[in-house]
Write a protein that holds these residues in place. Structure first.
Motif, PDB file in Angstrom:
ATOM      1  N   UNK A  40      28.887  35.157  34.329  1.00 33.32           N
ATOM      2  CA  UNK A  40      30.316  34.827  34.372  1.00 33.32           C
ATOM      3  C   UNK A  40      30.631  33.903  33.199  1.00 33.32           C
ATOM      4  N   UNK A  41      31.831  34.035  32.661  1.00 31.90           N
ATOM      5  CA  UNK A  41      32.226  33.271  31.485  1.00 31.90           C
ATOM      6  C   UNK A  41      33.422  32.400  31.829  1.00 31.90           C
ATOM      7  N   UNK A  53      37.209  33.181  32.143  1.00 33.23           N
ATOM      8  CA  UNK A  53      37.455  34.159  31.083  1.00 33.23           C
ATOM      9  C   UNK A  53      37.367  35.544  31.700  1.00 33.23           C
ATOM     10  N   UNK A  54      38.408  36.325  31.536  1.00 36.56           N
ATOM     11  CA  UNK A  54      38.472  37.598  32.229  1.00 36.56           C
ATOM     12  C   UNK A  54      39.186  38.625  31.351  1.00 36.56           C
ATOM     13  N   UNK A  55      38.758  39.850  31.441  1.00 36.19           N
ATOM     14  CA  UNK A  55      39.389  40.943  30.702  1.00 36.19           C
ATOM     15  C   UNK A  55      40.386  41.622  31.622  1.00 36.19           C
ATOM     16  N   UNK A  81      31.582  40.277  30.025  1.00 35.32           N
ATOM     17  CA  UNK A  81      32.869  39.971  29.401  1.00 35.32           C
ATOM     18  C   UNK A  81      32.982  40.553  27.997  1.00 35.32           C
ATOM     19  N   UNK A  82      32.007  40.293  27.150  1.00 34.59           N
ATOM     20  CA  UNK A  82      32.090  40.729  25.760  1.00 34.59           C
ATOM     21  C   UNK A  82      32.030  42.243  25.624  1.00 34.59           C
ATOM     22  N   UNK A  83      31.332  42.896  26.547  1.00 33.57           N
ATOM     23  CA  UNK A  83      31.245  44.350  26.495  1.00 33.57           C
ATOM     24  C   UNK A  83      32.536  45.000  26.981  1.00 33.57           C
ATOM     25  N   UNK A  84      33.234  44.329  27.903  1.00 33.02           N
ATOM     26  CA  UNK A  84      34.466  44.893  28.461  1.00 33.02           C
ATOM     27  C   UNK A  84      35.688  44.612  27.607  1.00 33.02           C
TER      28      UNK A  84
END
Length: 383
Positions: A40-41, A53-55, A81-84
């Motif tokens: 989780x970010x 942090x959420x997409x 997160x970074x992949x989404x």
């Protein structure tokens, strides 16, 4: 056809943005992203968690709630997160290309995580201004890489007028024409206080329009009213009364003569709804006239208070608010702007279809140039 301007989009801050652009002497105060062991970010400042942090994806608010439930249950995220994170969420050139798919020519772009930290960082003015300045430097890149299609919104405070004037001069030189400010007291002073007159002169002189936008900013309600805080930093009271801070700030600036003294000052109200505006203007004029009669004194303003609002303020209106109906309630006053709120979950990736799908109040660019272009261009000083 007139270029369509979306008055409300958001650009995600990339990892390292604040550290990359902050004054090097303040790098220890830079906002950053932190990952936990599960993946989780969170957005953090010093030892404070500011937000998750959420997409987000347009129309998928329930999915965000499900992710928050998984996190509370101690489960890892379904996607990293970074992949989404789509490229157009954070990269200016990719966002400019994305506008074509949305049927939009240009877009006003606000920060994403910049909406969640102003109130917390207000406890340390230097750190607050340093992180605002970092975003503002990034705005210069956004304006350049956006190739004239992206209009980034700076983030400013009126707490240090020397700093404010330096920021405005630099922003204007980079053709950044909008700046988000909190519709709140400034260290206990109302926005129209004589000590803040320099601020409004500077906005007017540099051709930068202050904008009121939803965010976790200094409150206009007493803290005792707040009994909850969501994982995303939201409060129910603020959600219900979205428009009140902006209405209060406009009332102060109008009745205490700031808009009279600064006719070139232009103010935006974005993502704070528009359905309140007809009633507000009625009460603004009616309440002022009643008190003038009650006190036996003529108004010091040469215009009716509502006329200043109509002359200098523009308001974003979501499609579901049926802006064409609101225009009728406003007596034909043309001061509303179309918006998508892309890519937020309450937003849309198809704004033109949404505005055209409101039945007998359907709005289309060919029939409503003010809604889809002129009023946003007014705020951008491009009219």
């Amino acid at each position: 056809m007139t270029t369509i301007i979306d008055s409300d989009q958001h650009l995600y801050e990339y990892r390292g943005l604040w550290a990359d652009h902050i004054d090097p002497a303040r790098r220890a105060d830079a906002i950053r992203f932190a990952d936990d062991a599960l993946g989780h970010v969170r957005v953090v400042w010093r030892d404070r968690v500011l937000a998750v942090a959420d997409v987000q994806l347009p129309g998928e608010t329930d999915a965000i709630g499900e992710r928050r439930r998984r996190e509370r249950q101690g489960l890892p995220p379904l996607a990293r997160y970074d992949e989404a994170l789509p490229r157009d969420y954070w990269e200016p050139a990719a966002r400019a290309d994305r506008l074509t798919q949305m049927g939009v020519g240009e877009a006003i772009v606000f920060p994403n995580y910049g909406l969640v930290w102003e109130r917390t960082l207000s406890a340390d003015r230097d750190a607050l201004l340093a992180n605002m300045g970092a975003w503002n430097r990034w705005c210069e890149t956004v304006a350049a890489d956006g190739r004239g299609r992206l209009h980034p919104v700076a983030h400013l405070s009126l707490r240090d007028l020397d700093w404010l004037e330096r920021q405005l001069a630099r922003l204007a030189a980079a053709d950044v024409r909008l700046a988000m400010i909190a519709p709140a007291l400034v260290d206990g002073k109302r926005p129209s206080h004589p000590d803040l007159e320099r601020a409004w002169s500077a906005f007017e002189h540099h051709g930068v329009s202050p904008v009121f936008h939803v965010g976790d900013q200094p409150k206009v309600f007493d803290e005792a009213w707040y009994a909850d805080r969501g994982e995303l930093g939201n409060f129910a009271v603020d959600t219900v009364f979205l428009y009140v801070p902006a209405a209060l700030a406009c009332t102060d600036l109008i009745l205490n003569g700031v808009l009279e003294r600064h006719p070139g000052l232009r103010i935006g109200i974005v993502e704070l709804s528009a359905v309140w505006v007809p009633l507000y203007l009625m009460m603004l004029d009616g309440g002022s006239q009643f008190l003038a009669r009650l006190n036996g004194r003529a108004s010091p303003l040469p215009l009716a208070p509502g006329d200043y609002f109509r002359r200098q303020v523009r308001v974003s209106s979501f499609s579901y608010e049926m802006p064409r109906n609101l225009q009728k309630l406003l007596g034909g006053a043309d001061l509303l702007m179309a918006c998508s709120d892309y890519p937020h979950s309450e937003g849309t990736a198809q704004p033109l279809d949404d505005y055209a799908a409101t039945g007998r109040f359907a709005a289309r660019p060919s029939e409503d140039p003010g809604l889809f272009h002129d009023n946003a261009a007014f705020l951008l000083h491009a009219d």
